[in-house]
Scaffold this motif. Sequence first.
Motif, short mmCIF file in Angstrom:
data_model
loop_
_atom_site.label_atom_id
_atom_site.label_comp_id
_atom_site.label_asym_id
_atom_site.label_seq_id
_atom_site.Cartn_x
_atom_site.Cartn_y
_atom_site.Cartn_z
N PHE A 264 0.76 -1.37 0.14
CA PHE A 264 0.54 -0.08 0.02
C PHE A 264 0.63 1.42 -0.71
CE2 PHE A 264 0.20 -2.05 4.39
CZ PHE A 264 0.99 -0.77 4.71
N GLU A 265 -0.50 2.63 -0.49
CA GLU A 265 0.99 3.82 -0.49
C GLU A 265 0.50 4.47 1.02
OE1 GLU A 265 2.43 7.55 -1.66
OE2 GLU A 265 1.89 5.41 -2.91
N LEU A 266 2.41 4.80 1.93
CA LEU A 266 1.72 4.68 3.24
C LEU A 266 1.29 6.35 2.96
CD1 LEU A 266 5.99 4.80 4.31
CD2 LEU A 266 4.32 3.25 5.20
N THR A 267 0.87 6.65 4.34
CA THR A 267 0.12 7.88 4.46
C THR A 267 0.89 8.72 5.18
OG1 THR A 267 -0.21 7.47 7.66
CG2 THR A 267 -2.00 6.24 5.89
N GLN A 270 2.75 8.71 8.28
CA GLN A 270 3.40 7.71 8.55
C GLN A 270 4.84 8.51 8.12
OE1 GLN A 270 1.30 4.34 6.45
NE2 GLN A 270 0.99 3.38 8.39
N ASP A 294 -4.09 6.07 16.61
CA ASP A 294 -4.72 5.48 17.26
C ASP A 294 -4.87 3.90 16.47
OD1 ASP A 294 -7.06 7.01 18.23
OD2 ASP A 294 -7.64 7.80 16.52
N VAL A 295 -5.47 2.89 17.14
CA VAL A 295 -5.91 1.72 16.39
C VAL A 295 -5.89 1.95 14.90
CG1 VAL A 295 -7.32 -0.24 16.29
CG2 VAL A 295 -7.07 0.84 18.22
N GLY A 296 -5.24 1.03 14.25
CA GLY A 296 -5.54 0.95 12.82
C GLY A 296 -4.42 2.01 12.10
N SER A 297 -4.02 2.81 13.45
CA SER A 297 -3.52 4.31 12.14
C SER A 297 -2.11 3.69 11.23
CB SER A 297 -3.05 4.75 13.03
OG SER A 297 -1.77 4.93 14.51
N GLY A 298 -1.51 1.92 11.67
CA GLY A 298 -0.62 0.95 10.82
C GLY A 298 1.20 1.52 11.07
N LYS A 299 1.30 1.42 12.93
CA LYS A 299 2.13 1.24 13.02
C LYS A 299 3.04 0.45 13.28
CE LYS A 299 0.34 2.15 17.86
NZ LYS A 299 -1.41 2.33 16.70
N THR A 300 2.50 -0.47 13.28
CA THR A 300 3.45 -1.51 13.31
C THR A 300 4.51 -1.80 11.38
OG1 THR A 300 0.92 -2.79 13.58
CG2 THR A 300 3.19 -3.95 13.77
N GLU A 336 5.31 -9.88 6.90
CA GLU A 336 3.78 -9.55 5.46
C GLU A 336 5.00 -8.21 5.18
OE1 GLU A 336 0.28 -8.63 6.36
OE2 GLU A 336 0.24 -6.85 4.89
N PHE A 337 5.39 -7.65 5.85
CA PHE A 337 6.44 -6.74 5.40
C PHE A 337 7.83 -7.15 5.20
CE2 PHE A 337 2.84 -4.16 8.13
CZ PHE A 337 2.08 -4.30 7.47
N PRO A 444 -5.24 4.99 7.67
CA PRO A 444 -5.18 4.80 5.86
C PRO A 444 -6.40 5.14 5.31
CG PRO A 444 -4.75 3.52 7.05
CD PRO A 444 -4.91 3.61 8.23
N ARG A 447 -11.12 3.78 5.37
CA ARG A 447 -11.27 2.86 7.02
C ARG A 447 -13.08 2.83 7.02
NH1 ARG A 447 -5.91 1.21 9.12
NH2 ARG A 447 -5.45 -0.23 7.89
P1 ADP Z 1 -2.03 0.02 14.45
O1 ADP Z 1 -1.53 1.39 14.80
O2 ADP Z 1 -3.18 -0.64 15.36
O3 ADP Z 1 -1.14 -0.90 15.64
P2 ADP Z 1 -1.42 -1.86 12.52
O4 ADP Z 1 -0.29 -1.60 12.30
O5 ADP Z 1 -1.76 -2.95 12.52
O6 ADP Z 1 -2.45 -0.29 12.98
O7 ADP Z 1 -2.18 -2.06 10.55
C1 ADP Z 1 -3.30 -2.27 10.68
C2 ADP Z 1 -3.69 -2.79 9.15
O8 ADP Z 1 -3.57 -1.40 8.23
C3 ADP Z 1 -2.99 -3.72 8.85
O9 ADP Z 1 -3.04 -4.82 8.50
C4 ADP Z 1 -1.62 -2.72 8.02
O10 ADP Z 1 -1.12 -3.51 7.13
C5 ADP Z 1 -2.65 -1.95 7.76
N1 ADP Z 1 -2.27 -0.86 6.95
C6 ADP Z 1 -0.73 0.18 8.11
N2 ADP Z 1 -1.09 1.03 6.63
C7 ADP Z 1 -1.48 1.53 5.90
C8 ADP Z 1 -1.74 2.13 4.75
N3 ADP Z 1 -0.90 3.29 4.96
N4 ADP Z 1 -2.44 2.35 3.86
C9 ADP Z 1 -3.26 0.88 3.98
N5 ADP Z 1 -2.64 -0.33 4.88
C10 ADP Z 1 -1.99 -0.05 5.78
#
Ligand code: ADP
Length: 671
Positions: A264-267, A270, A294-300, A336-337, A444, A447
């Motif tokens: 995916f494209e980074l926000t 990010q 926030d939850v789902g903001s893509g920290k991992t 995955e990454f 991202p 959502r």
């Molecule tokens: P959290 O911040 O809650 O830990 P995650 O890192 O688990 O969030 O990311 C949540 C989901 O969003 C994962 O499936 C991840 O692959 C996806 N994701 C992360 N960054 C992006 C992005 N820029 N665009 C689309 N999906 C993304």
Amino acid sequence: MIEDYSSLLKTRLSEVLRTTNAHLSALKDLRILTIEDFYYYFPKSYRDERDMVSISQLSLDQVNVVQGTLAKLLSRRTKTNKIMTSAWLGDDTGAIEVLWFNQPHIQRLFRNGDEVILTGKIKYNGGRIYFPSPKYEIVRQKQLHSARLVPCYHEHGPITSKWIREKINPILKGTAFLPDPLPEKIIENEHLMSYGKAIRTVHDPHNEEELKQAKERLAFDELFQLHLIALKRRQEFRNKFKNTERVVTVSPENSREFILALPFELTGAQKKVIEELTVDLGLPYPMSRLIQGDVGSGKTVVAAFALYHVIKSGFQGALMAPTEILVRQHYHTLLEFLGRYHFNIQMLTGSLVNSVKRDILRQIASGTVDIVVGTQAIIQENVSFKKLGLAVIDEQHRFGVRQRELLQKQGSPHVLNLSATPIPRTLAMVLYGDQDVSILDELPPGRQEIITRLVPEEKRVDAERWIADQINKGRQIFIICPLIDESDVLGVKAVTVEYERLSTEVFREFTIGLLHGKLATDEKEHIMSKFKNGEINILVSTSVVEVGIDVPNATIMLIEGAERFGLSQLHQFRGRVGRGAHQSYCFLFTNYKNEVSLKRLKAMCEYASGFRLAEIDLASRGPGEIYGVRQSGIPDLKMASWADGVLLQRVHRAAYRYVAELGIRKITKGA
Ligand code: ADP
Ligand code: MG
């Protein structure tokens, strides 16, 4: 006359005030011992009594402030043997009768012909208009208690607002000589009122504008001191852990490769945080950074970026999470990454058989493992990394203080904390001291919005029927119960009662799981994984379910007694749903009817951003209540407010610039 003004502040009130022991002892209760303490006993509010009226203008429906001359002062006993003092107040436009009930001192205080200012409501009763028991003040050169913006203080025993005004006014002169604690340049740049004038003004304001400036100045000082302490702590940390051996090379080519390979494209957020990490990793001391999002903001993925460069530079990495389920989740996300780079990534959990565990430990020590994902067990004494470059810690508040010590033993690696509990940046800085703070404040794209509704008791049956329908369609549901009473620390009672009710009455046909703090860790994990696998339809839980568990098929978060939780916590719960393809819902059940209390909960329906909600939470409850003062070390603020984001930003910038100009190296970009 006090000559030495630096000692002025420390002068004891018992030496300068003419007052009684009872007053002094009450002051002591309030911890007001010195002139400085007294100056810092700020008013809690102000009464605007600047508009005086003439007697002909007196009005029945409001508080009147009126000046006139007293006549026919007389005290007598009523039928019920109380003392009633009467008088007439007159000016050029007319006269009105004044009655004081049971205040015998009035007769001693005043004489006919005295000029006074009276404040209060007038009354029309039995065909006559009169002033019942108004507040009073003799007209003098400078009014203290009326006909001005009257400061009102928290009162305690004999320490009344009136008493404070009388006593503090004569010593406010001294404020003109107070040394200003802020550097001149900041005062100038920020257009701040001088310190002494600010102190004087809060106790004796001429007008609102001046008062506003005074409050701003004192709030600025308060926050500035806290920021300086935090910056100093950070500096000390850096000096202590200089670490030229852990410098990670972040090559632009490698970065590009990593980013291009992502699905995916980074926000924007990010990308910004990745830039910040790039700087941090190359510095000659361990990074100490907190990423809030926030939850789902893509920290991992951001953490994976850092791990990737760390491994590329020849170090090892560790990723820690609070529970085994989360560890497994992270492990798969990392694959995955990072899977395509053929790093050696291992999971280290308590459930491994000993021989496997020993083998992984050996590989960690010899350096053949690149990344270990595990619970905090992976930094315990018996684990010894060959060359740990970075430790990523998810949901850091679950880890104890010993964590840093243990990391030190592993050679002080870079540390990256991930947290889904949003705290406004500047507050986080003071809270977490030596950490830099990054914020992922952008989700991202694509959502889904979680539909959030307040559900009053009378709608319960309808809601439960609707929920049953959803479960029949295959969805799963979380039900969170608050603690019912203080003694029920772990919430066992609350959830058990609810569990009984649901399984015998409302949701008899479904499988219900029960989760609370008294269960052993592996029991908890067992129930969670059953829920995750869909073997349980409904999970009834205390707040222990908070942390980032991912159950894509769970689409309803139902919270009982929602008013008992803070907004940040409610937001955390809500983040547990909306992770799959189905539309998700958050239902806040409450018995509250009161509009003011409901307003807070309504914010949940209105806002999806955890940061926005954290700010609202802060404005209504203060950080002590939200994060726990003791625990967090957040000081109580006298003048400033943690919710004043604008001022916090100004102070933050000024403190950074100040420290930078003092010759301490400027550390963070964009500060
Ligand atoms: P959290 O911040 O809650 O830990 P995650 O890192 O688990 O969030 O990311 C949540 C989901 O969003 C994962 O499936 C991840 O692959 C996806 N994701 C992360 N960054 C992006 C992005 N820029 N665009 C689309 N999906 C993304
Ligand atoms: Mg996460």
